[in-house]
Design a protein around this motif. Structure first.
Motif, PDB file in Angstrom:
ATOM      1  N   ILE A   1       0.985  -1.550  -0.063  1.00  0.00           N
ATOM      2  CA  ILE A   1       0.157  -0.285   0.659  1.00  0.00           C
ATOM      3  C   ILE A   1       0.667   1.233  -0.125  1.00  0.00           C
ATOM      4  N   PRO A   2       1.598   1.711  -1.300  1.00  0.00           N
ATOM      5  CA  PRO A   2       2.064   3.306  -1.201  1.00  0.00           C
ATOM      6  C   PRO A   2       1.974   4.328   0.008  1.00  0.00           C
ATOM      7  N   GLY A   3       2.402   5.283   0.301  1.00  0.00           N
ATOM      8  CA  GLY A   3       1.941   5.990   0.847  1.00  0.00           C
ATOM      9  C   GLY A   3       1.068   6.047   1.777  1.00  0.00           C
ATOM     10  N   VAL A   4       1.122   4.836   2.493  1.00  0.00           N
ATOM     11  CA  VAL A   4       0.554   4.492   3.935  1.00  0.00           C
ATOM     12  C   VAL A   4       1.336   3.932   4.805  1.00  0.00           C
TER      13      VAL A   4
ATOM     14  N   VAL B   1       3.508   0.527   3.776  1.00  0.00           N
ATOM     15  CA  VAL B   1       3.061  -0.857   3.720  1.00  0.00           C
ATOM     16  C   VAL B   1       3.686  -1.533   2.778  1.00  0.00           C
TER      17      VAL B   1
END
Lengths: 441, 262
Positions: free
Chosen positions: B98-101, B150
């Protein structure tokens, strides 16, 4: 042989072409009625007026406007405003004011400079930030209106109505730490307004500056903003430019950002588009010199029935350039987003490294995206990539988050946020970043 | 460990389930009690992963018959997040990126959603940080992992360790590990197995889904089930795992009267 058919007088009144001509003539009249604050602008305005008359108002039959139908604009009886009695107080600007730029802000209300809302205290020596109308001694004729493609219809129309402009001039070797905030607010109420903001930014050799150019609304009425920003980044200079468009939902916004870069210069644009019923951003980069870096980050969020269009063009000319473009769109409801990005790499631009990616996240089955990334490569020793993706929220990603106890709606929001945050994180001003992140719900 | 009269954590009776209208689970029954470690083995396509997804509530899997009781509660009507909050944890075969989280934010949101469910106060960033530091030790993870997105750019082993870290934080009643050992080198396998062993206690239960007997050298199961054609065909002790390692699965199918695919 052409067959002449005498037109039905009633039908003739209603032909779309005549309607467009009349509308453009009306806008041109409105623009001409404005009074330039400096005499030397007159010849610039006159020339632009001729340029406007050589164009006709675009329709979806023009390839460049294929997906962006401006006909709703024709239905609105715009009148030029520009009266000083806007009655806007500082308190109305609360949600725009940036603490980081509290002493470095120019505010234009409906296109008119508002000194009482602006703040330009404690500027470093040699730095010019101000309204053109207050800067009679600046010699701007080699910059203002001198970018390539200035004869394009909407740019020329802006120049015809050029009365004032936000000016930032950074002298040689000066690194400006404080961000400079150029804020344009529209107060449109019951009367539809036609506003043509203008910015000119000059970064002399070895200088650096951070600019925030922002379009916002205080009123909810109909307005048409036709904005032009010209940026000159001279040798080895660096400009970080964040452009935020969050006009009212009923606004029309056409904006041009034209950037000329000299050798070894670095330019970054973070273009965030949130508002307006119909918006179009023309982003044009003209590289003139070796080893130029251009970074374009874009984020468009469209919902309801919004139409948001980004047309970008990067023209490389010489070797060792690096260009990176990442444009993301989040499209919900029945909204429609358009991306058209050209990168041209001619024979002379060897050893360049050019990347372009357009990523789209569709949140509804009625949402629409038209994307066209274009690379025109003539040079043979270059590294270039481009691409576009269109996707939805992955059910498996939502499930993964749910399986950790996060409810479905929060999971969706987290994923949307994650998609957008890559661009948001590029905005170098924390308060603005946080404020925009809140728009993601 | 097998404990007499311990709580029944999971009771599955005659479960059938479809994916895209195709029956995958065809009458699966299983009972798991508190303290126990169960291993489910079986050939490809036997329905092992489907079973794990059905337990976690994946929307693509439709239960068509039978029942699943978790601590006496029917799972059928529970959303995936509610299953997670009440104590079911699935370690994914392929954990998602989950890129960005940030990993830290993700872990905190997950942890606090469980606390909220239990009527406990949510932990603030500071207290949570302290808690997560202790848990990192379980899987020998470096704190730098917390600030990365993540699973983004994580190696296979790092992703699996990250799953066990989530499990350590959420302290589930029932942990289902879907091929957590697949694709791991021996060092990573040891770390993961060690983590699972540390987290296993008399008050919870673990279901290991695996292809390879190797995992069971590190995590000792109380029961081994052989699954094929959407059912559990045979149940035994860890010796059964050694036997299928040696002889393959065909004999199990034959003895159960199932058709053996050629």
């Amino acid at each position: 042989m052409t067959i002449q058919v005498s037109p039905n007088p009633i039908a003739a009144e209603l032909t779309p072409a005549m309607k467009r001509d009349a509308f453009l003539a009306h806008l041109l009249d409105l623009a001409k009625q404005t009074q330039p604050t400096q005499a030397w602008l007159t010849s610039l305005r006159d020339r632009a007026s001729e340029q406007v008359q050589s164009h006709s108002f675009p329709t979806t039959r023009n390839e460049e406007w294929r997906f962006t139908d401006l006909s709703p604009l024709l239905e609105v009886p715009f009148t030029e405003v520009g009266s000083r009695e806007s009655g806007v107080g500082l308190d109305a600007l609360d949600r725009f004011v940036l603490p980081e730029a509290v002493n470095c802000r120019l505010v234009f209300v409906d296109g008119v400079y508002a000194p009482e809302l602006s703040s330009i205290a404690d500027l470093p020596d040699g730095l010019t930030v101000g309204a053109l109308s207050n800067l009679p001694d600046l010699k701007l004729d080699t910059y203002l209106g001198q970018q390539p493609n200035s004869d394009e219809l909407f740019t020329a129309l802006n120049t015809v109505g050029l009365i004032d402009a936000a000016i930032v001039w950074v002298p040689k070797n000066l690194e400006v730490e404080t961000p400079i905030h150029l804020l344009f607010v529209s107060t449109a109420g019951d009367t539809p307004t036609f506003v043509q903001p203008r910015c000119l930014i000059i970064a002399e050799p070895n200088s650096s500056a951070t600019i925030v150019e922002e379009y916002g609304a205080i009123g909810q009425g109909q307005s048409f903003t036709n904005a032009v920003t010209e940026i000159w980044v001279e040798g080895n200079a660096e400009v970080s430019h964040t452009r935020v468009q969050r006009e009212s939902d009923s606004a029309f916004h056409i904006g041009k950002t034209a950037v000329s870069q000299a050798r070894d210069s670095r330019y970054t644009c973070n273009a965030i588009s949130l508002g307006a019923a119909i918006s179009r951003h023309h982003l044009e980069i003209y590289q003139a010199g070796e080893q130029i870096q251009t970074t374009l980050n874009g984020l468009t969020i469209a919902k309801g029935t919004q139409l948001a269009d980004t047309h970008s063009k990067i023209a490389l000319t010489q070797p060792y350039a690096t260009t990176n473009q990442l444009h993301k769109c989040i499209v919900d409801d029945r909204a429609h987003v358009v991306f058209n990005g050209k990168v041209s790499v001619p024979q002379a631009a060897q050893l360049t490294n050019a990347g372009q990616l357009n990523q789209n996240l569709l949140l509804s089955s009625k949402a629409r995206v038209d994307t066209k990334p274009q690379l025109e490569i003539v040079a043979d020793n270059v590294k270039c990539t481009h691409g576009a993706t269109v996707g939805q929220l992955e059910a498996d990603e939502v499930f993964y988050l749910q399986s950790r106890g996060i409810d479905a709606e929060s999971a969706r929001n987290l994923l949307i946020y994650a998609f957008a945050i890559e661009i948001m994180n590029e905005i170098p001003i924390e308060s603005l970043r946080d404020r925009l992140a809140k728009c993601l719900r | 460990m097998i404990i007499e009269n311990s709580e029944v954590i999971l009771s599955v009776k005659n479960l059938t389930a479809d994916v895209d209208g195709i029956p995958i689970l065809k009458g699966l029954s299983l009972e798991v009690k508190s303290g126990e470690i169960h291993a489910i083995m079986g050939p490809n396509g036997s329905g092992k992963s489907t079973f794990s997804k059905v337990l976690a509530g994946h929307p693509d899997y439709e239960v068509t018959g039978g029942e699943i009781l978790f601590r006496g509660q029917d799972l059928a009507e529970l959303e995936p997040e509610d299953r997670a909050r009440s104590g079911i944890f699935l370690a994914f075969q392929y954990p998602l990126e989950i890129p960005g989280v940030s990993n830290l934010d993700f872990l905190r949101v997950a942890y606090n959603s469980k606390r909220k469910h239990l009527g406990e106060e949510e932990l603030d960033a500071f207290d949570f940080d302290e808690l997560v530091q202790q848990k990192l030790d379980v899987v020998k993870m470096d704190a730098s992992f917390l600030n990365r997105s993540v699973n983004e750019g994580f190696s296979g082993g790092e992703k699996k360790r990250n799953e066990i870290l989530q499990m350590a934080l959420l302290e589930p009643k029932l942990a289902i590990l879907d091929e957590t050992d697949s694709g791991l080198d021996i060092d990573a396998l040891r770390i993961v197995a060690n983590g699972v062993n540390q987290l296993s206690n008399p008050d919870n239960a673990t279901v290991l889904i695996t292809h390879y007997q190797r995992l069971l050298n590190y995590i000792e199961p109380d029961y081994v089930h052989i699954m094929a054609n959407g059912r559990i065909l045979r149940t035994g002790t860890k010796e059964l795992a050694l036997e299928v390692e040696e002889r393959g699965y065909d004999w199990v199918l034959e003895e159960a009267g199932e058709v053996v695919a050629s």
